[in-house]
Design a protein around this motif. Sequence first.
Motif, mmCIF file in Angstrom:
data_model
loop_
_atom_site.group_PDB
_atom_site.id
_atom_site.type_symbol
_atom_site.label_atom_id
_atom_site.label_comp_id
_atom_site.label_asym_id
_atom_site.label_seq_id
_atom_site.Cartn_x
_atom_site.Cartn_y
_atom_site.Cartn_z
ATOM 1 N N ILE A 24 6.516 9.676 5.112
ATOM 2 C CA ILE A 24 7.102 9.027 3.924
ATOM 3 C C ILE A 24 8.090 10.013 3.331
ATOM 4 O O ILE A 24 7.709 11.129 2.947
ATOM 5 N N VAL A 27 10.847 7.017 -1.907
ATOM 6 C CA VAL A 27 10.404 5.703 -2.359
ATOM 7 C C VAL A 27 11.121 5.374 -3.661
ATOM 8 O O VAL A 27 11.375 6.254 -4.483
ATOM 9 N N MET A 34 8.909 -2.568 -3.891
ATOM 10 C CA MET A 34 8.977 -1.147 -3.540
ATOM 11 C C MET A 34 9.711 -0.979 -2.223
ATOM 12 O O MET A 34 9.505 -1.756 -1.276
ATOM 13 N N ARG A 55 1.219 -2.170 -2.061
ATOM 14 C CA ARG A 55 1.770 -1.054 -2.845
ATOM 15 C C ARG A 55 0.670 -0.078 -3.242
ATOM 16 O O ARG A 55 0.877 1.129 -3.291
ATOM 17 N N LYS A 56 -0.525 -0.611 -3.519
ATOM 18 C CA LYS A 56 -1.661 0.280 -3.782
ATOM 19 C C LYS A 56 -2.012 1.076 -2.524
ATOM 20 O O LYS A 56 -2.280 2.273 -2.581
ATOM 21 N N TYR A 57 -2.011 0.391 -1.394
ATOM 22 C CA TYR A 57 -2.344 1.039 -0.122
ATOM 23 C C TYR A 57 -1.337 2.142 0.192
ATOM 24 O O TYR A 57 -1.702 3.238 0.619
ATOM 25 N N PHE A 58 -0.060 1.820 -0.056
ATOM 26 C CA PHE A 58 0.982 2.822 0.186
ATOM 27 C C PHE A 58 0.713 4.097 -0.617
ATOM 28 O O PHE A 58 0.847 5.217 -0.112
ATOM 29 N N ALA A 59 0.332 3.924 -1.886
ATOM 30 C CA ALA A 59 0.084 5.096 -2.735
ATOM 31 C C ALA A 59 -1.053 5.948 -2.161
ATOM 32 O O ALA A 59 -1.001 7.185 -2.204
ATOM 33 N N ALA A 60 -2.057 5.289 -1.614
ATOM 34 C CA ALA A 60 -3.168 6.032 -1.001
ATOM 35 C C ALA A 60 -2.674 6.821 0.208
ATOM 36 O O ALA A 60 -3.081 7.967 0.436
ATOM 37 N N LEU A 62 0.396 7.862 0.699
ATOM 38 C CA LEU A 62 1.240 8.962 0.195
ATOM 39 C C LEU A 62 0.355 10.126 -0.276
ATOM 40 O O LEU A 62 0.670 11.287 -0.068
ATOM 41 N N GLN A 63 -0.757 9.768 -0.931
ATOM 42 C CA GLN A 63 -1.698 10.802 -1.373
ATOM 43 C C GLN A 63 -2.224 11.592 -0.169
ATOM 44 O O GLN A 63 -2.312 12.825 -0.197
ATOM 45 N N ASN B 330 -7.777 0.945 -7.951
ATOM 46 C CA ASN B 330 -8.423 0.529 -6.697
ATOM 47 C C ASN B 330 -9.865 0.074 -6.875
ATOM 48 O O ASN B 330 -10.535 -0.236 -5.894
ATOM 49 N N ILE B 403 -9.728 2.162 -0.156
ATOM 50 C CA ILE B 403 -8.871 3.311 -0.470
ATOM 51 C C ILE B 403 -9.436 4.048 -1.672
ATOM 52 O O ILE B 403 -10.148 3.457 -2.492
ATOM 53 N N MET B 406 -7.403 5.711 -7.678
ATOM 54 C CA MET B 406 -6.112 6.243 -8.137
ATOM 55 C C MET B 406 -5.676 5.482 -9.382
ATOM 56 O O MET B 406 -5.683 4.257 -9.396
ATOM 57 N N ARG B 411 -0.605 7.748 -9.766
ATOM 58 C CA ARG B 411 0.351 7.168 -8.829
ATOM 59 C C ARG B 411 1.783 7.562 -9.186
ATOM 60 O O ARG B 411 2.571 7.956 -8.330
ATOM 61 N N LEU B 414 2.448 11.136 -8.417
ATOM 62 C CA LEU B 414 2.562 11.299 -6.965
ATOM 63 C C LEU B 414 3.941 10.878 -6.478
ATOM 64 O O LEU B 414 4.601 11.607 -5.716
ATOM 65 N N LEU B 418 7.364 13.172 -4.976
ATOM 66 C CA LEU B 418 8.005 12.936 -3.683
ATOM 67 C C LEU B 418 9.520 13.034 -3.797
ATOM 68 O O LEU B 418 10.196 13.568 -2.931
#
Lengths: 69, 420
Positions: A24, A27, A34, A55-60, A62-63, B330, B403, B406, B411, B414, B418
């Motif tokens: 990644i 963004v 997004m 979008r929530k999954y993406f943040a995970a 990225l984490q 989440n 997941i 968060m 978020r 984070l 980036l």
Amino acid sequence: MSEFQQSMEEIQKIDQYLDKGYKINDVYENLSGMFVEFAQQEEVAVLQILTADARKYFAAKLQEQTSLQ
Amino acid sequence: MADLHINLAGIKSPNPFWLASAPPTNSGYQVQRAFEAGWGGAVWKTLGEPILNVSSRFAAVSYNGQRVAGFNNIELITDRPLEVNLQEIYETKKKFPNHAIIASLMVEPKQEKWHEIVKRVEDVGVDGLELNFGCPHGMAERGMGSASGQVPELVEKQTYWVKEAARTPVIVKLTPNITDITVTAEAATRGGADAVSMINTINSLAGVDLDSWNTVPHVAGKGAHGGYCGPAVKPIALNMVAECARNPLVNVPISGIGGISNWQDAAEFILMGATGVQVCTAAMHHGFSIVEDMIDGLNNYLDDKGLASVMDLVGRSVQRYSNWGDLDLNYKIVAEINNDVCINCNKCHIACEDTSHQCIDLYTEDGRPMLKVREEDCVGCNLCSIVCPVDGAISMVERPSTIPPMTWNERQTLISSLSK
């Protein structure tokens, strides 16, 4: 297509890029959702993510990437 | 039996249940009867220059058969001379030395006016003072009540003036007719307040008569806005108490007010940071004797929780109250329908289909109508369980997230890291 199915497809696309070794890179978010820039060496791909769950999954993801760096 | 005694900024009372400054505390006769009934304290109906009231003062909002869901009044502060009230306060305190009597005060925003009334009131032995910066009607038009309570500088300055003269603890009663009550709570704290109380009543018009087109209430065909209280305002009051309780700059005890009708309401306010509570509408609706159930109920609750004192309950939920940005995006709950209990009224399906996320399906099994939640599409909004008329028919159940937790704030941090 249900929103759930749509989000699963977007999540699958995120996973596909990451499985292929893309990182990644950038963004940005706007009224259309997004936009994620994946990069691998010289190759760059942009994925538009529309659904909230993706979008929530993406943040995970990225984490995960950030914590590995 | 748990110890129900409280100490609110130095004001001690045998239990946390006080009558709020309002019609129930208009006279010594009433306050003494309230103490005999079991109330731990009373905030005397606001003292100041005696006013003139109008006839036709109260109105109530009933909702689907529930009487007095909300209550509206256009009555002003005391209409009796100060000397009469002071004599009755003195007599009441003499008869009930262990009960708390707090004098609610309202004068023009002038230093000498505050000094004078503070001295005269304290001379008769009150346990504390409550500054009425909240009444939204009548007195506000004269620059007092909420008119001064909406201006942080005036709250701070008047509190300071009172503290110059006061020997007893000073509670500042705040108006909810303001965007952010913590601003005026902070101002009161800066002015030296020993405690704050909230909420006073909310600007309101109870209704319009569809036959006569008069306001409700009306005074000879004319109406004016009043102050709204009662069960309907409880969530607003509870939020304001909680916001002040978690604000480090409002580092004084809180007396909670607003729609408290039973021991459960009181316990919620105490959990959210109130050291004690004040009650008005419920007493006006049902009489002073409601305090018996409040005392018994709170006592049993504290015993069940293994707490020796009500003071051990104060603020225990405050740390659970946060900003939206600090909630876990989440965390996942979904609705679960128990078809054995369901009466097939279909209210959940209608609510979900029309106004939420269309995730409750109707189907038939062995000729019997059934309902099922498509969990993958359920966002956990709670609407179906809210509209369901049958206890136990719909449960909101946790589902493990795939997941990690968060928050929105995490978020954003984070994502911004980036782009750096």
